[in-house]
Write an enzyme that holds these catalytic residues in place. Structure first.
Site, PDB file in Angstrom:
ATOM      1  N   ARG B  57       0.799  -1.212   0.000  1.00  0.00           N
ATOM      2  CA  ARG B  57       0.000   0.000   0.000  1.00  0.00           C
ATOM      3  C   ARG B  57       0.840   1.274   0.000  1.00  0.00           C
ATOM      4  NH1 ARG B  57      -4.432  -2.102   1.432  1.00  0.00           N
ATOM      5  NH2 ARG B  57      -3.145  -3.620   2.489  1.00  0.00           N
ATOM      6  N   THR B  58       1.731   1.375   0.956  1.00  0.00           N
ATOM      7  CA  THR B  58       2.461   2.627   1.122  1.00  0.00           C
ATOM      8  C   THR B  58       3.309   2.942  -0.108  1.00  0.00           C
ATOM      9  OG1 THR B  58       2.516   2.212   3.476  1.00  0.00           O
ATOM     10  CG2 THR B  58       4.001   3.896   2.652  1.00  0.00           C
ATOM     11  N   LYS B  86      25.779  -6.322   0.137  1.00  0.00           N
ATOM     12  CA  LYS B  86      27.243  -6.413   0.134  1.00  0.00           C
ATOM     13  C   LYS B  86      27.845  -5.666   1.314  1.00  0.00           C
ATOM     14  CE  LYS B  86      27.215  -6.326  -4.919  1.00  0.00           C
ATOM     15  NZ  LYS B  86      27.278  -5.294  -5.966  1.00  0.00           N
ATOM     16  N   ARG B 107      11.364   3.227   3.520  1.00  0.00           N
ATOM     17  CA  ARG B 107      10.926   2.352   4.610  1.00  0.00           C
ATOM     18  C   ARG B 107      12.097   1.457   4.978  1.00  0.00           C
ATOM     19  NH1 ARG B 107       5.492  -0.972   5.352  1.00  0.00           N
ATOM     20  NH2 ARG B 107       4.895   1.185   5.720  1.00  0.00           N
ATOM     21  N   HIS B 135       5.410   6.342  11.348  1.00  0.00           N
ATOM     22  CA  HIS B 135       4.882   6.214   9.997  1.00  0.00           C
ATOM     23  C   HIS B 135       4.011   7.450   9.783  1.00  0.00           C
ATOM     24  CE1 HIS B 135       3.511   4.676   6.327  1.00  0.00           C
ATOM     25  NE2 HIS B 135       2.778   3.658   6.711  1.00  0.00           N
TER      26      HIS B 135
END
Ligand SMILES: Nc1ncnc2c1ncn2[C@@H]1O[C@H](COP(=O)(O)OP(=O)(O)OP(=O)(O)O)[C@@H](O)[C@H]1O
Ligand SMILES: [Mg+2]
Ligand SMILES: [Zn+2]
Lengths: 151, 311
Positions: B57-58, B86, B107, B135
């Site tokens: 969604r986000t 890495k 995120r 958030h």
């Protein structure tokens, strides 16, 4: 006065009333033990009227500012700082918990980015009595023993 | 208000004026988008979406928002395909990505990662979730949804239901609602009550707070019921979990004593905390809430990019 005789300094800073056992940590936090620095003296387990036992740290040739010294407020909230000039105490102040604490405290949250990536830790003081700080990164708060364990 | 170059990391960084401003800009963009179909404020601008942790969604709503603003999008949706594997530091990843883009949406599974990214980057960084911490765009879209549905936030009675102990969504929402003149019902099992310090903070800011375990008892009072999921892991045993789960499912029978105007919200995805039979009732606002993500994120992208003169 015997103590003063052996450990008298001409110019410098005396940090007095440090809780017993925390003197070394104070030296470490303030980085007083520099290779080319002046004489550095630590007296541990000194009898004290107020604290029972205390540590005292004396450093020659350095005049610590209030801001610098406030870094030790978390481990030595009882400390007093004496600026010595010409063998005499010319200024005296108590340490105070600053509004922000940078670089000396580790965040207790294992998932905080400050414990995984290169950062200089930073905390905001939310309350002084009792002491409570908030991590600049993860926003979690720490109090009491948790703070001491992470110094 | 000068938003150009600003980072969006935590609800804590916002004043009430900031929130109101974003909501107002989002509303104007929504109207304009409805009129024109598409906009070109961000033409020539590039959004980098860095999703070190998956999200549907986000990420999609940020990408949709950027496209609707006329900009374009680059990015990745899992850390597995990047140099992070890495051992590249977050700081180096950010310094690299900012050479390719004008704004970053990130995120990350670690708390504080967005704050660190914002310190490293010259270009604006928008936090799309940092571990269990913040958030902020979810909170803004929740407020936007309420405001669009009722025309206001002040004066409403809002119920927060579910895992109030660990749920970051409800914590941020409660903190933001404290800017408004609202009454809150905190509805949760005993085990998952809202942390004391948050309740104290709310009360200090003048919010009237009621704590209860009784959903049906609270329902008639509410203008908004904000539902969140209760996770199995929070409970010591299955029995206890099932009992709680059963008593907090929102269905038509639970809603029978609700105000006609009650709106039910949910940050989604839902599992079974809202019965699908509620979807077709006037109470359901959760899909409208999903839609709100786009104008709110358009507003944040446009404002931080500094391309919304005249909106
Ligand atoms: N010239 C000096 N060299 C080294 N240490 C000194 C010197 N002068 C003072 N001190 C130390 O500095 C501290 C403060 O000195 P001061 O004379 O103010 O003592 P005090 O009256 O006991 O102060 P307080 O009330 O802070 O305990 C004491 O520990 C003392 O031994
Ligand atoms: Mg003394
Ligand atoms: Zn932290």
């Amino acid at each position: 006065m015997a103590e003063l005789k052996v450990t008298a300094i001409k110019e410098g800073t005396v940090i007095d009333h440090i809780p017993a056992g925390k003197g070394l940590k104070v030296i470490e936090i303030l980085r007083l033990n520099r290779p080319n620095g002046g004489v550095l003296l630590l007296a541990s387990n000194v009898h004290s009227g107020k604290l029972g036992r205390k540590d005292i740290v004396k450093v020659e040739g350095r005049f610590l500012s209030e801001e610098e010294v406030n870094k030790i407020a978390l481990i030595a909230p009882t400390a007093t700082v004496n600026i010595v000039r010409d063998y005499k105490v010319s200024e005296k102040f108590k340490v105070e918990v600053p509004d922000e604490i940078t670089g000396i405290l580790r965040c207790a949250n294992p998932n905080c980015v400050s414990n995984h990536e290169y950062t200089v830790s930073k905390f905001y003081v939310v309350s002084r009595e009792p002491l409570k700080v908030r991590c600049h990164y993860c926003e979690r708060t720490m109090e009491g023993d948790e703070i001491l364990r992470n110094l | 208000m000068d938003w150009k170059g600003r980072d969006v990391i935590s609800v804590r960084d916002f004043s009430k004026e900031d929130i109101e401003f974003v909501l107002k800009v989002a509303e104007r963009l929504e109207t304009e988008l409805n009129e024109k179909g598409s906009l070109d404020y961000a033409k020539g601008k590039i959004l980098a979406t860095l999703f070190f942790e998956p999200s549907t969604r986000t990420r999609l709503s940020f990408e949709s928002a950027m496209h609707r603003l006329g900009g374009s999008v680059i990015g990745f949706s899992s850390a597995a395909s990047t140099s992070v594997k890495k051992g590249e530091s977050l700081a180096d990843t950010i310094k690299t990505v900012e050479q390719y883009s004008d704004v970053i949406v990130m995120r990350h599974p670690m708390e504080g990662a967005a704050r660190l990214a914002a310190e490293v980057a010259e270009i604006p960084v928008i936090n799309a979730g940092d571990g269990s911490n913040q958030h902020p765009t979810q909170t803004l879209l929740d407020l936007y949804t309420i405001k669009r549905a009722f025309g206001k936030i002040d004066g409403l009675t809002i119920g927060l239901l579910g895992d109030l102990k660990y749920g970051r969504t409800v914590h941020s929402l409660a903190e933001a609602l404290a800017f408004y003149d609202v009454e809150l019902y905190l509805i949760s099992p005993e085990l998952l009550r809202m942390p004391k310090h948050i309740i104290e903070e709310l009360r200090e800011k003048g919010v009237k707070v009621h704590e209860t375990t009784d959903l049906e008892g609270a329902i008639p009072e509410l203008d908004v019921l904000y539902v969140t999921r209760i996770q199995r892991e929070r409970f010591p045993d299955e029995q206890e979990y099932l009992k709680v789960k059963g008593s907090y499912q929102v269905n038509c029978s639970v809603l029978k004593n609700a105000k006609e105007t009650l709106k039910v919200m949910h940050p989604l995805p839902r599992v079974d905390e809202i019965h699908p039979e509620v979807d077709k009732t006037e109470h359901a606002l959760y899909f409208r809430q999903v839609f709100s993500g786009v104008p709110v994120r358009m507003a944040l992208l446009g404002l931080t990019l500094g391309v919304l003169e005249g909106v």
